[in-house]
Motif scaffolding. Structure first.
Motif, PDB file in Angstrom:
ATOM      1  N   ARG A 105       0.558  -1.139   0.219  1.00 31.99           N
ATOM      2  CA  ARG A 105      -0.251  -0.248  -0.032  1.00 31.99           C
ATOM      3  C   ARG A 105       0.879   1.203   0.109  1.00 31.99           C
ATOM      4  NH1 ARG A 105      -3.138   2.244   3.882  1.00 31.99           N
ATOM      5  NH2 ARG A 105      -2.158   1.312   4.928  1.00 31.99           N
ATOM      6  N   ILE A 106       0.347   2.193  -0.718  1.00 32.45           N
ATOM      7  CA  ILE A 106       1.239   3.655  -0.899  1.00 32.45           C
ATOM      8  C   ILE A 106       0.874   4.381  -0.083  1.00 32.45           C
ATOM      9  CG2 ILE A 106       1.927   5.191  -2.866  1.00 32.45           C
ATOM     10  CD1 ILE A 106       2.690   2.558  -4.119  1.00 32.45           C
ATOM     11  N   VAL A 107       1.401   5.761   1.318  1.00 31.82           N
ATOM     12  CA  VAL A 107       0.640   6.845   1.435  1.00 31.82           C
ATOM     13  C   VAL A 107       1.528   7.793   0.560  1.00 31.82           C
ATOM     14  CG1 VAL A 107      -0.224   7.916   3.092  1.00 31.82           C
ATOM     15  CG2 VAL A 107      -0.417   5.574   3.562  1.00 31.82           C
ATOM     16  N   VAL A 108       0.714   8.659  -0.151  1.00 38.95           N
ATOM     17  CA  VAL A 108       1.203  10.033  -0.917  1.00 38.95           C
ATOM     18  C   VAL A 108       1.237  11.257   0.075  1.00 38.95           C
ATOM     19  CG1 VAL A 108       1.674  11.145  -2.597  1.00 38.95           C
ATOM     20  CG2 VAL A 108       0.906   8.773  -2.915  1.00 38.95           C
ATOM     21  N   VAL A 109       2.568  12.053   0.594  1.00 38.99           N
ATOM     22  CA  VAL A 109       2.579  13.063   1.336  1.00 38.99           C
ATOM     23  C   VAL A 109       2.767  14.022   0.825  1.00 38.99           C
ATOM     24  CG1 VAL A 109       2.310  11.857   3.675  1.00 38.99           C
ATOM     25  CG2 VAL A 109       4.604  12.282   2.616  1.00 38.99           C
ATOM     26  N   ASP A 110       2.650  15.415   1.127  1.00 36.64           N
ATOM     27  CA  ASP A 110       3.071  16.287   0.092  1.00 36.64           C
ATOM     28  C   ASP A 110       2.561  17.402   0.844  1.00 36.64           C
ATOM     29  OD1 ASP A 110       4.549  18.519  -1.498  1.00 36.64           O
ATOM     30  OD2 ASP A 110       2.720  18.660  -3.288  1.00 36.64           O
ATOM     31  N   LYS A 111       3.730  18.333   1.127  1.00 34.44           N
ATOM     32  CA  LYS A 111       3.664  19.437   2.260  1.00 34.44           C
ATOM     33  C   LYS A 111       2.523  19.340   2.865  1.00 34.44           C
ATOM     34  CE  LYS A 111       3.126  23.093  -2.167  1.00 34.44           C
ATOM     35  NZ  LYS A 111       2.765  21.676  -3.454  1.00 34.44           N
ATOM     36  N   GLY A 112       3.599  18.253   3.566  1.00 37.86           N
ATOM     37  CA  GLY A 112       2.675  17.892   4.993  1.00 37.86           C
ATOM     38  C   GLY A 112       1.550  17.157   5.945  1.00 37.86           C
ATOM     39  N   VAL A 113       0.751  16.944   4.146  1.00 32.21           N
ATOM     40  CA  VAL A 113      -0.342  16.382   4.264  1.00 32.21           C
ATOM     41  C   VAL A 113       0.026  15.183   3.486  1.00 32.21           C
ATOM     42  CG1 VAL A 113      -1.886  18.372   5.156  1.00 32.21           C
ATOM     43  CG2 VAL A 113      -1.565  17.786   3.087  1.00 32.21           C
ATOM     44  N   VAL A 114      -1.547  14.416   3.715  1.00 29.44           N
ATOM     45  CA  VAL A 114      -1.899  12.662   2.799  1.00 29.44           C
ATOM     46  C   VAL A 114      -2.398  13.130   1.802  1.00 29.44           C
ATOM     47  CG1 VAL A 114      -2.488  10.725   2.918  1.00 29.44           C
ATOM     48  CG2 VAL A 114      -1.521  11.279   4.367  1.00 29.44           C
ATOM     49  N   VAL A 115      -1.879  12.659   0.672  1.00 31.34           N
ATOM     50  CA  VAL A 115      -3.044  13.452  -0.953  1.00 31.34           C
ATOM     51  C   VAL A 115      -3.681  12.315  -1.374  1.00 31.34           C
ATOM     52  CG1 VAL A 115      -1.977  16.013  -0.597  1.00 31.34           C
ATOM     53  CG2 VAL A 115      -0.825  14.027  -2.168  1.00 31.34           C
ATOM     54  N   ALA A 116      -2.630  11.276  -1.543  1.00 29.89           N
ATOM     55  CA  ALA A 116      -3.294   9.916  -1.557  1.00 29.89           C
ATOM     56  C   ALA A 116      -3.147   8.800  -1.397  1.00 29.89           C
ATOM     57  CB  ALA A 116      -2.684   9.826  -3.469  1.00 29.89           C
ATOM     58  N   GLU A 117      -3.845   7.548  -1.588  1.00 28.50           N
ATOM     59  CA  GLU A 117      -3.529   5.900  -0.111  1.00 28.50           C
ATOM     60  C   GLU A 117      -4.177   5.365  -1.270  1.00 28.50           C
ATOM     61  OE1 GLU A 117      -5.257   6.518   3.400  1.00 28.50           O
ATOM     62  OE2 GLU A 117      -4.557   4.109   3.558  1.00 28.50           O
ATOM     63  N   GLY A 118      -3.683   4.409  -1.403  1.00 24.30           N
ATOM     64  CA  GLY A 118      -4.033   3.233  -1.685  1.00 24.30           C
ATOM     65  C   GLY A 118      -2.907   1.907  -1.836  1.00 24.30           C
ATOM     66  N   THR A 119      -3.320   0.730  -2.747  1.00 21.97           N
ATOM     67  CA  THR A 119      -2.538  -0.671  -3.102  1.00 21.97           C
ATOM     68  C   THR A 119      -2.249   0.612  -4.620  1.00 21.97           C
ATOM     69  OG1 THR A 119      -4.387  -1.071  -4.441  1.00 21.97           O
ATOM     70  CG2 THR A 119      -4.003  -2.431  -3.018  1.00 21.97           C
ATOM     71  N   PRO A 120      -0.437   0.263  -5.019  1.00 23.27           N
ATOM     72  CA  PRO A 120      -0.186   0.682  -5.817  1.00 23.27           C
ATOM     73  C   PRO A 120      -0.782   0.242  -7.374  1.00 23.27           C
ATOM     74  CG  PRO A 120       1.192  -0.488  -5.378  1.00 23.27           C
ATOM     75  CD  PRO A 120       0.504  -0.243  -4.401  1.00 23.27           C
ATOM     76  N   ALA A 121      -2.360  -0.590  -7.167  1.00 22.79           N
ATOM     77  CA  ALA A 121      -2.717  -1.119  -8.256  1.00 22.79           C
ATOM     78  C   ALA A 121      -4.010   0.064  -8.836  1.00 22.79           C
ATOM     79  CB  ALA A 121      -3.380  -1.980  -8.460  1.00 22.79           C
ATOM     80  N   ALA A 122      -4.851   0.297  -6.706  1.00 21.68           N
ATOM     81  CA  ALA A 122      -6.022   1.310  -6.846  1.00 21.68           C
ATOM     82  C   ALA A 122      -5.806   2.745  -7.206  1.00 21.68           C
ATOM     83  CB  ALA A 122      -6.377   0.756  -5.667  1.00 21.68           C
ATOM     84  N   LEU A 123      -4.717   2.873  -6.968  1.00 20.61           N
ATOM     85  CA  LEU A 123      -3.953   4.673  -7.349  1.00 20.61           C
ATOM     86  C   LEU A 123      -3.833   4.459  -9.124  1.00 20.61           C
ATOM     87  CD1 LEU A 123      -0.629   4.803  -5.077  1.00 20.61           C
ATOM     88  CD2 LEU A 123      -3.547   5.416  -4.568  1.00 20.61           C
ATOM     89  N   LYS A 124      -3.341   3.084  -9.728  1.00 22.49           N
ATOM     90  CA  LYS A 124      -3.464   3.495 -10.620  1.00 22.49           C
ATOM     91  C   LYS A 124      -4.289   3.440 -11.502  1.00 22.49           C
ATOM     92  CE  LYS A 124       1.305   1.020 -11.081  1.00 22.49           C
ATOM     93  NZ  LYS A 124       1.364  -0.544 -11.583  1.00 22.49           N
TER      94      LYS A 124
END
Ligand SMILES: Nc1ncnc2c1ncn2[C@@H]1O[C@H](COP(=O)(O)OP(=O)(O)O)[C@@H](O)[C@H]1O
Ligand SMILES: [Mg+2]
Length: 260
Positions: A208-227
Motif C-alpha cells: 500500500r502507498i501513502v503519498v504525502v505532499d506539503k505535510g499532509v496525505v494527498v493520496a492513498e491505496g494499493t499501487p493498482a488502485a492508485l493506477k
C-alpha cells in the motif's frame, strides 16, 4: 490489525524566519506485516514523520500508536519494538562490521556472547558474513546499506522504518535491497515502513502507498488502485497515475517532485 495508526500527527519547527509546518496533520494506518510505501517529493515531510514515529522528535500536535504503544506516553515501549534506519547511516568508519554489530547488540542489552551470536546470525541473514572482518569504511554503498539494516534488526523489531534506503545505490544493489525487504516480511512477518521518492520503488515493493505532499496525505491505496483511479488502468505505471493527477509533463522520477 493496525500496528501503526496516527491521528493529526503534526510538527512545526520554529526557525529564525518564522514557523515551518513540516508535517501538518497526518492520518494513516499500517497493518501488521504490511510493507507501506511512504511516498512524496523532497521536503514533503517524510523524514519528519518518520522521526516522530520513531520517538526521535516530539510531535507538536496529534497522536500515534506504534506497535501497541502510545507514542507520547510510552516512547520507551515504542523504541523497544521498532528499528530505524536513517536516511544516511551513522556507522563508525574506524570499526569493523563485526564490531558495529556487536556494539549494537550490547546497546540493546544483549550479553557479550549473545551479541556475538546475533552478529553472526544477522551477517548470515543479510549476506555480510564474508565482510565481518572488514572495516566499515571499505564497504560499497550496497554493503553499507545492508549493514545499516542489520543494525536496525539487532533486537528483532516488529516494525522496521527505512528512510530512503536505496537513494544513491546502483541498480543491482537496489534490486538486492528490494529482495531483502520482501524476505524480511516473508520470513519474520516484519512490518516495513519505507519512505522513498522513487515511484517505481514504491510500485515494486509496497502493498500500500501513502503519498504525502506539503505535510499532509494527498493520496492513498494499493499501487493498482492508485493506477486505476488516477490513470484509468491497473496496468499503467505509477508515474502515469501521478502525471494524470498533476497534469505535468514527464520528467526523471528521481528529481521531480510529485506534486499531487
Ligand atoms: N529541524 C528542522 N528545522 C526547520 N525546518 C525543518 C527541519 N527539519 C525539516 N524541516 C523542513 O520541513 C520540511 C519537511 O522536511 P523533511 O521531513 O525532511 O522532508 P522529506 O523527508 O520528505 O524530504 C522541509 O521544508 C524541511 O526544510
Ligand atoms: Mg527525507
Amino acid at each position: 490489525m493496525a500496528i501503526i495508526s496516527t491521528a493529526g500527527l503534526a510538527r512545526t519547527f520554529a526557525t529564525k524566519s518564522g514557523p515551518v509546518e513540516a508535517v501538518r496533520g497526518v492520518d494513516l494506518t499500517v497493518g501488521a506485516g504490511e510493507i507501506l510505501g511512504f511516498l512524496g517529493p523532497n521536503g514533503a515531510g517524510k523524514t519528519t514523520t518518520l522521526r516522530m514515529l520513531t520517538t526521535l522528535l516530539p510531535p507538536t500536535g496529534g497522536a500515534a500508536t506504534v506497535a501497541g504503544c502510545d507514542l507520547l506516553r510510552d516512547p520507551a515501549g515504542v523504541r523497544a519494538r521498532i528499528g530505524y534506519v536513517a536516511q544516511s547511516g551513522g556507522v563508525d568508519p574506524q570499526e569493523t562490521v563485526r564490531a558495529e554489530l556487536v556494539l549494537q547488540g550490547r546497546l540493546y542489552h544483549l550479553s557479550k556472547d549473545e551479541a556475538a551470536a546475533r552478529a553472526e546470525e544477522l551477517a548470515a541473514d543479510l549476506g555480510l558474513t564474508e565482510l565481518l572482518g572488514r572495516s566499515t569504511a571499505a564497504l560499497s554503498g550496497g554493503q553499507r546499506r545492508r549493514l545499516d539494516i542489520a543494525l536496525g534488526l539487532v533486537h528483532r523489531p516488529a516494525v522496521l522504518f527505512l528512510d530512503e534506503p536505496t537513494t544513491g545505490l546502483d541498480p543491482a544493489s537496489r534490486a538486492d535491497l528490494w529482495k531483502l525487504v520482501r524476505r524480511l516480511r516473508a520470513e519474520h512477518g516484519t512490518t516495513v515502513f519505507l519512505t522513498t521518492h522513487y515511484l517505481d520503488e514504491a510500485d515494486a515493493l509496497a502493498d500500500r502507498i501513502v503519498v504525502v505532499d506539503k505535510g499532509v496525505v494527498v493520496a492513498e491505496g494499493t499501487p493498482a488502485a492508485l493506477k486505476e483511479r488516477y490513470a484509468g488502468s491497473p496496468d499503467a505505471t505509477l508515474q502515469d497515475a501521478f502525471l494524470a493527477l498533476t497534469g505535468r509533463g514527464p520528467a526523471p522520477v528521481d528529481t521531480t517532485p510529485v506534486a499531487v
